[in-house]
Write an enzyme that holds these catalytic residues in place. Structure first.
Site, PDB file in Angstrom:
ATOM      1  N   HIS A 282       0.805  -1.211   0.000  1.00 53.15           N
ATOM      2  CA  HIS A 282       0.000   0.000   0.000  1.00 53.15           C
ATOM      3  C   HIS A 282       0.841   1.265   0.000  1.00 53.15           C
ATOM      4  O   HIS A 282       0.322   2.348  -0.253  1.00 53.15           O
ATOM      5  CB  HIS A 282      -0.928   0.006   1.222  1.00 53.15           C
ATOM      6  CG  HIS A 282      -1.790   1.221   1.314  1.00 53.15           C
ATOM      7  ND1 HIS A 282      -2.770   1.507   0.391  1.00 53.15           N
ATOM      8  CD2 HIS A 282      -1.793   2.252   2.199  1.00 53.15           C
ATOM      9  CE1 HIS A 282      -3.350   2.652   0.713  1.00 53.15           C
ATOM     10  NE2 HIS A 282      -2.783   3.122   1.799  1.00 53.15           N
ATOM     11  N   CYS A 283       2.146   1.170   0.257  1.00 48.65           N
ATOM     12  CA  CYS A 283       2.939   2.381   0.487  1.00 48.65           C
ATOM     13  C   CYS A 283       3.729   2.862  -0.725  1.00 48.65           C
ATOM     14  O   CYS A 283       3.403   3.861  -1.344  1.00 48.65           O
ATOM     15  CB  CYS A 283       3.880   2.156   1.671  1.00 48.65           C
ATOM     16  SG  CYS A 283       3.032   1.963   3.239  1.00 48.65           S
ATOM     17  N   ILE A 284       4.790   2.140  -1.063  1.00 43.51           N
ATOM     18  CA  ILE A 284       5.742   2.648  -2.053  1.00 43.51           C
ATOM     19  C   ILE A 284       5.122   2.886  -3.425  1.00 43.51           C
ATOM     20  O   ILE A 284       5.414   3.897  -4.068  1.00 43.51           O
ATOM     21  CB  ILE A 284       6.970   1.721  -2.140  1.00 43.51           C
ATOM     22  CG1 ILE A 284       7.678   1.679  -0.781  1.00 43.51           C
ATOM     23  CG2 ILE A 284       7.945   2.207  -3.201  1.00 43.51           C
ATOM     24  CD1 ILE A 284       8.833   0.726  -0.712  1.00 43.51           C
TER      25      ILE A 284
END
Length: 445
Positions: A282-284
């Site tokens: 979900h982040c990078i």
């Protein structure tokens, strides 16, 4: 005015004492990969914790002491629940009894690659309904710079209570690295930025009681929001660079892994990053687009970030292209070939397949007519686009019968000697098999 100031100081000192002596009651909205580990650490520190989630299934599992997050130990969760230190609920009215509430809800991108902060707004509105003097609110969801002060603050102040006087509001970005065996919620340094100095100090006091990692105070929520975006954008861009180098090295007949090993001998000025089948989680792959969207407000085009995103997003297609080239060497087309993918998780040793590039690889191969199967010890089955996919066992026969075996996730649980011995054609996108002596036809990204 002086009396009002004294009342405000009394509220701050009261909350500070409650945090230090562990009599404060804490809440966490969102019991996912960020929220549940945070709730557990707060309860382990001696606080009574309420966890809020809109998913009844999650609430029931927590209240039964059943863990569903890799970074949480089930025995710890179970013991905390039995001791009455953690209670999960879908009833947000319990917020009225809390001294602190942390918001740890998803912040996805919509179909136009723009931030979707629906969950943040809904959580802020739920908190506002039960906001009371002396309460601390902390947003932890990764988002664009300005969210805390432009979105959350007005919602809370619409109650008539004043931030920094009647209640406290801060932003403290989550730093969760699923599968990391060294750093976790407990020992990772924490950044905190409040709307006012008092907000920052109160929030820092909270985390100093809960975490072992250093608490770093910054001057505003916007600084804390931006530093989180910088962390993930740094990784995104450097991974894009090495992915582009991998594509070029393949065309030039140069081994990218040997190049990285050689460059890593330099003791300064170089930090190794490694290519792979694409970015997941979900982040990078998501967070840099928040900044790209926000930058338009300031008439700025974040060219480097966008190009990096394009390169990383193209890696599944490159992997499929390589699979086709390798099969062609054995006079086999993609159409009709059996492709065994080893791994669905987006990184090693986790059971998370959010935004996994391997699913994109699977889709592209099937579109070209391949028979695609997978084996993942962490993900025996998964749901995608309302369809369930089930994996197969990693056996000699399954390895033998595949026209090509593609190592897409380098889980520690794999028997790499077995893979090397029985996979007739092996394409390793993670360089996990380099030190395995027995390999048949072996190719690397």
């Amino acid at each position: 005015m002086e009396a009002y100031k004294l009342l405000s100081e009394d509220l701050r000192m009261k909350l500070g004492k409650q945090l230090i002596n562990k009599t404060a009651t804490l809440g966490v909205i969102g019991l996912g990969y960020v929220g549940l580990p945070l709730a557990v650490e707060k309860a382990k520190a001696g606080y009574r914790v309420y966890g809020f989630d809109i998913q009844q299934k999650r609430v029931d599992m927590v209240n039964q002491g059943v863990n569903y997050i890799g970074d949480v130990l089930e025995n710890e969760l179970r013991d905390l629940v039995r001791a009455g230190m953690i209670t999960a609920t879908t009833d947000y009215s319990f917020i009225r009894d809390l001294d602190v509430i942390s918001i740890c809800v998803p912040t996805p991108l919509d179909s136009y690659q723009q931030p979707d902060i629906t969950y943040v707004k809904a959580s802020a509105e739920a908190v506002a309904t039960y906001l009371h003097p002396g309460m601390l609110v902390v947003l932890e969801s990764t988002t664009y710079p300005g969210t805390t002060e432009e979105i959350v603050l007005p919602i809370l102040e619409n109650t008539g209570l004043r931030c920094g006087v009647d209640f406290y509001l801060a932003y403290s970005p989550e730093r969760v690295d699923p599968g990391n065996r060294v750093y976790n919620t407990k020992n990772t340094p924490k950044v905190v930025g409040g709307v006012t100095k008092a907000c920052t100090e109160v929030a820092a006091t909270l985390y100093e009681q809960v975490l072992e990692g250093k608490v770093h105070q910054v001057s505003s929520p916007a600084v804390a929001e931006m530093e989180k975006i910088l962390e993930n954008t740094f990784r995104n861009i450097n991974i894009a660079l090495v992915n582009e180098m991998a594509i070029l090295c393949n065309r030039m007949g140069i081994d990218i892994w040997e190049v990285i090993d050689a460059a890593s001998t330099k003791p300064y000025g170089f930090m190794p990053f490694y290519p792979g089948p694409g970015l997941g989680g979900h982040c990078i792959p998501v967070d840099p687009w928040y900044l790209t969207w926000k930058a338009r407000e300031f008439n700025y085009h974040t060219r480097l970030i966008e190009v990096a995103g394009e390169i990383n997003n193209s890696m599944p297609e490159f992997v499929v292209e390589r699979i086709g080239d390798i099969l062609n060497q054995f006079s086999k087309p993609i159409k009709g070939s059996t492709v065994l993918l080893l791994g669905i998780a987006y990184k090693k040793d986790i059971d998370d397949y959010r935004e996994s590039p391997i699913i994109k690889i699977m889709e592209k191969l099937r579109q070209k007519g391949a028979e695609v199967v997978f084996s993942d010890p962490k993900i025996p089955q998964f749901f995608y686009k309302n369809k369930e996919y089930s994996g197969i066992d990693l056996t000699k026969e399954n390895l033998r019968t595949a026209d090509i075996v593609v190592l897409t996730t380098d889980h520690s649980d794999y028997d790499y000697n077995l893979i090397g011995k029985y996979a007739e054609v092996l394409f390793d996108t993670r360089n996990a098999m380099q030190d395995i002596e027995h390999k048949n036809h072996y190719f690397r990204l």
